[in-house]
Every structure is written in C-alpha cells, then in structure tokens.
Write an enzyme that holds these catalytic residues in place. Structure first.
Site, PDB file in Angstrom:
ATOM      1  CG  MET A  86      -1.148  -7.687  -6.838  1.00 39.01           C
ATOM      2  SD  MET A  86      -0.591  -6.450  -8.050  1.00 39.01           S
ATOM      3  CE  MET A  86       0.973  -7.146  -8.528  1.00 39.01           C
TER       4      MET A  86
ATOM      5  NE  ARG B 203     -11.817 -12.292 -12.721  1.00 39.81           N
ATOM      6  CZ  ARG B 203     -10.520 -12.243 -12.468  1.00 39.81           C
ATOM      7  NH1 ARG B 203     -10.025 -11.212 -11.834  1.00 39.81           N
ATOM      8  NH2 ARG B 203      -9.732 -13.219 -12.851  1.00 39.81           N
TER       9      ARG B 203
ATOM     10  N   GLY C 107       0.775  -1.245   0.000  1.00 41.38           N
ATOM     11  CA  GLY C 107       0.000   0.000   0.000  1.00 41.38           C
ATOM     12  C   GLY C 107       0.802   1.287   0.000  1.00 41.38           C
ATOM     13  CB  SER C 108       4.207   2.331  -1.034  1.00 39.74           C
ATOM     14  OG  SER C 108       4.326   2.010  -2.400  1.00 39.74           O
ATOM     15  CG  ASN C 109       1.429   3.440  -5.807  1.00 41.81           C
ATOM     16  OD1 ASN C 109       1.758   4.508  -6.306  1.00 41.81           O
ATOM     17  ND2 ASN C 109       2.068   2.298  -6.070  1.00 41.81           N
TER      18      ASN C 109
ATOM     19  CD  GLU D 291       4.657   2.268  -9.140  1.00 40.28           C
ATOM     20  OE1 GLU D 291       3.588   1.974  -8.580  1.00 40.28           O
ATOM     21  OE2 GLU D 291       5.558   1.425  -9.359  1.00 40.28           O
TER      22      GLU D 291
ATOM     23  CG  HIS E 254       1.552  -1.674 -15.346  1.00 45.76           C
ATOM     24  ND1 HIS E 254       1.275  -2.946 -14.884  1.00 45.76           N
ATOM     25  CD2 HIS E 254       2.523  -1.815 -16.270  1.00 45.76           C
ATOM     26  CE1 HIS E 254       2.036  -3.813 -15.524  1.00 45.76           C
ATOM     27  NE2 HIS E 254       2.807  -3.152 -16.370  1.00 45.76           N
TER      28      HIS E 254
ATOM     29  CG  ASP F 185      -1.637  -4.127 -16.981  1.00 47.34           C
ATOM     30  OD1 ASP F 185      -2.292  -3.632 -16.050  1.00 47.34           O
ATOM     31  OD2 ASP F 185      -0.851  -5.080 -16.829  1.00 47.34           O
TER      32      ASP F 185
END
Ligand code: GAR
Length: 205
Positions: A93, A68, A16-18, A177, A112, A148
């Site tokens: 992911m 999903r 979770g750094s973004n 990012e 990405h 993507d």
C-alpha cells in the site's frame, strides 16, 4: 520444464490473499517460478505468516514516514541479492519511486481492484458503486511513476449487482484477482509481453 525456475519477489502490506494465489500457482505448476522472498512494511501482515507456512523467506522492513527511498533501497538490496527477476506488488500500500523502479525497470507488476484507468487510488470498490457502474473488475499492470496508470497486462470484469455493498463487490473482484495475477505473471515470465507505448502486446504461445 527443465532449467531453473524464475525467481519472484513479492511486496505486501496485509492479508496476502494475492500472495497466496501466486504461491499456489507456483506450487501447482501454472507458474514456472518460485517466490524467493516476501517483504512487508507491516510487521503483523498475515501475508508474512502465509510465506512462512509455505517455507518462503519473509522479511519485515519497518516503514518510516518520509523515508520511502531508504525503505526501497533496503528492499531493492534484498531483492537483488535473492536473484529476483520480477517484483509483484500484492496489496503493497505504498507508491513506488525511481529507487525500486531503477533496479527493476519494467519488471514491477501491481494488481489493482478496479478496471483502470477508472478508479485509481483507494476505496475503489465503493467508488465504482457510488458512480453507478454496472461492471467492475481488476487490473494487473506494469508499475510506472504514474500511480496505477502503467501499461495494462490483464483485466477481468465482474457484474455489479443491485444487492452489492463495497464488501460484497470487493469479494467478487478478489476472486478474479486471484486468477488474473498468476496469468499476468506467466505472460511476462514467458516473454510473451512487449510494451509499445501504452499498450502491452501479447504474443501467441
Ligand atoms: C487487493 O484487493 C489488491 O488489489 C488491493 O489490495 C488488496 C490486497 O489484498 N491493492 C490495492 O488497492 C493497491 N492499490 P490481499 O492482501 O489479500 O492480496
């Protein structure tokens, strides 16, 4: 700025750094937004801890193989109930299907760690090195059903150094990012983006 802040939903699977970069940009006013909820498919994702520390609602929805659409339907229900206007995939992911996209058409962003359309998928920093690229970078794009490959909002590049391994390159890209994602979110929230075919046109301030 007056009026209500935009409400974001963030989907994560890991550290979770973004997410943290978005939390920080909301806190210091770079974004006229607040994160309404963080949802993870991984119970011990460190990003959930980051959300809790920032006083943001965090929800774990267990991922079940082959389910999903059920996962996305649960997530979409929460994101709608929380009044989210824009959904940010931040190290989430999984491929997103029409279930989530249908609830948030052209309102899901992804980051990405490669200069798309080069190197979609996984392990992309290693792939850029193996290819012999001299530059690498990151891309923030709208999510479409083509993995993507949605229309590109922001890209940032970094040089590839002779001394790089995948870890060193990933770290250099990650710094970019953390700049690119808040920038792209701001462009979308402020209504400056319009999608024309493959291109995202950015109108001046
Ligand atoms: C980031 O490098 C992000 O670009 C990548 O996973 C990492 C998550 O880090 N995402 C993808 O590869 C998606 N295809 P974070 O959890 O610290 O934000």
């Amino acid at each position: 700025m007056t009026g209500k802040k935009h409400r974001l939903g963030v989907l994560i699977s890991g550290r979770g750094s973004n997410l943290q970069a978005i939390i920080d940009a909301c806190a210091d006013g770079r974004l006229d937004a607040e994160i309404a909820v963080v949802i993870s498919d991984v119970e011990d994702a460190y990003g959930l801890e980051r959300a809790r520390k920032a006083g943001i609602k965090d929800i774990f929805i267990p991922w079940k193989k082959g389910k999903r659409k059920a996962w996305e339907a649960d997530a979409a229900g929460i994101l709608i109930a929380e009044g989210c206007e824009l959904i940010c995939l931040a190290g989430f992911m999984h491929i997103v299907s029409e279930v989530l996209m249908g609830s948030f058409p052209n309102l899901i962003l992804n980051i990405h760690p490669a200069l798309l359309p080069g190197f979609p998928g996984l392990h992309v920093q290693q792939k850029a090195l193996d290819w012999g690229c001299k530059v690498a970078g990151c891309t923030v794009h709208f999510v479409t059903d083509d993995l993507d490959m949605g229309p590109i909002i922001v890209q940032k590049s970094v040089p590839i150094l002779e001394s790089d391994d995948a870890g060193a390159l990933a770290a250099r890209i990650l710094e970019q990012e953390h700049i690119a994602y808040p920038e792209a979110i701001d462009l979308v929230l402020s209504g400056r983006t319009s999608i024309e075919g493959r291109r995202v046109k950015i109108s001046p301030k």
